[in-house]
Scaffold this active site. Structure first.
Site, PDB file in Angstrom:
ATOM      1  CD  GLU A  38      -2.504   0.927   2.903  1.00 41.03           C
ATOM      2  OE1 GLU A  38      -2.085   0.118   3.760  1.00 41.03           O
ATOM      3  OE2 GLU A  38      -3.516   1.632   3.090  1.00 41.03           O
ATOM      4  CE  LYS A 109      -7.102   0.770   3.945  1.00 34.88           C
ATOM      5  NZ  LYS A 109      -5.831   1.155   4.583  1.00 34.88           N
ATOM      6  CB  CYS A 142      -4.149  -2.108   4.558  1.00 39.57           C
ATOM      7  SG  CYS A 142      -3.107  -2.330   6.030  1.00 39.57           S
TER       8      CYS A 142
HETATM    9  C1  ACM Z   1      -4.017  -0.048   7.271  1.00 38.35           C
HETATM   10  O1  ACM Z   1      -5.125  -0.165   6.790  1.00 38.35           O
HETATM   11  N1  ACM Z   1      -3.049   0.649   6.662  1.00 38.35           N
HETATM   12  C2  ACM Z   1      -3.690  -0.658   8.574  1.00 38.35           C
END
Ligand code: ACM
Length: 262
Positions: A38, A109, A142
């Site tokens: 990420e 995300k 993530c």
């Molecule tokens: C995350 O979502 N970077 C822990």
């Protein structure tokens, strides 16, 4: 199919340098599919949305997408990589899936973690599964891991491999991904970063231990906590098509959906 990840230590806010280092590190890799962390090109601990906006790039017109497309074409492999995306007045924590032929798929995300809620806009695209060579591939980023709905939805859409760029700071995710793999009968590739960032009185350390997991909920490969590492493994994607947990138990068909209503 050969799949892998690069566990990487980005230099904060130095996109040029990060891209050069990635190009060097991937210059000899032999794989079909490679996952980067990420926000691999910018680092993580932004001082605020204003700084993030300066670092975020448009997709597909930004420098990072151009470099990844060229790398993907040269190495004849698909690359999945997390970058900050600017789209008009919005900023997303995104991943791009780049194919050697130049096709790009975008994921934003859905579940922002902690201070990311101050910096980013939450994703607004539907989950998608991408066909590449022998596999059907989904992407999540993530903290999406803590919502099992994401991996399950991707599985129901047909995903056999989930690519999972991460910047993990806690220790729960790696072992939870074994369960995401097992309960869905899929492979997962979690690509984490390493290093510590310290800015404006805040300090965070990333937990490394990138990994590939199998449909039986086992570790295929795992990296150390604090070293950059490139790992590649041969996997048999067909293993993710057999959803029988035992001869009498099917992970998908045995769900008792009429009883799950709230
Ligand atoms: C995350 O979502 N970077 C822990």
């Amino acid at each position: 199919m050969r799949v892998g990840f690069l566990q990487f230590h980005p230099i904060f806010a130095d996109i040029g340098q990060n891209l050069s280092r990635i190009e060097a590190k991937l210059s000899k890799v032999d794989a079909d599919l490679l996952v980067l962390p990420e926000l691999f090109n910018t680092g993580y601990l932004f001082s605020g949305r204003k700084q993030l906006r300066q670092l975020a790039e448009e997709i597909p017109d930004g420098q990072t997408t151009r470099v990844l497309k060229s790398l993907s074409r040269k190495r004849k492999m698909a690359i999945v990589a997390g970058i900050a995306e600017k789209d008009k007045d919005k900023i997303y924590n995104s991943s791009i899936f780049v194919k050697p032929g130049g096709d790009i798929h975008l994921y934003r995300k859905l579940h922002l973690f902690d201070r990311e809620k101050r910096w980013f806009d939450a994703g607004n695209l539907k989950l998608e599964v991408i066909s590449f060579r022998a596999a059907k591939i989904g992407v999540m980023i993530c903290f999406d891991w803590i919502f099992p709905e994401v991996a399950r939805s991707l599985t129901l859409l047909g995903a056999e491999i989930i690519c999972h760029p991460v910047n993990l700071v806690l220790h729960y995710c790696q072992r939870s991904m074994l369960t995401r793999s097992l309960e869905n009968g899929i492979f997962t590739i979690t690509a984490n970063r390493i290093g510590t960032e310290q800015r404006n009185g805040e300090r965070i350390t990333f937990t490394g231990r990138s990994q590939i997991t199998s449909p039986k909920g086992e570790l295929v490969v795992s990296s150390p906590r604090n070293k950059e590492s490139l790992e590649v493994a041969d996997i048999n994607v067909k293993e993710a098509r057999d959803k029988f947990f035992t001869p009498a138990n099917h992970l998908i068909k045995d769900r008792r959906r009429t009883f799950y209503r709230l």
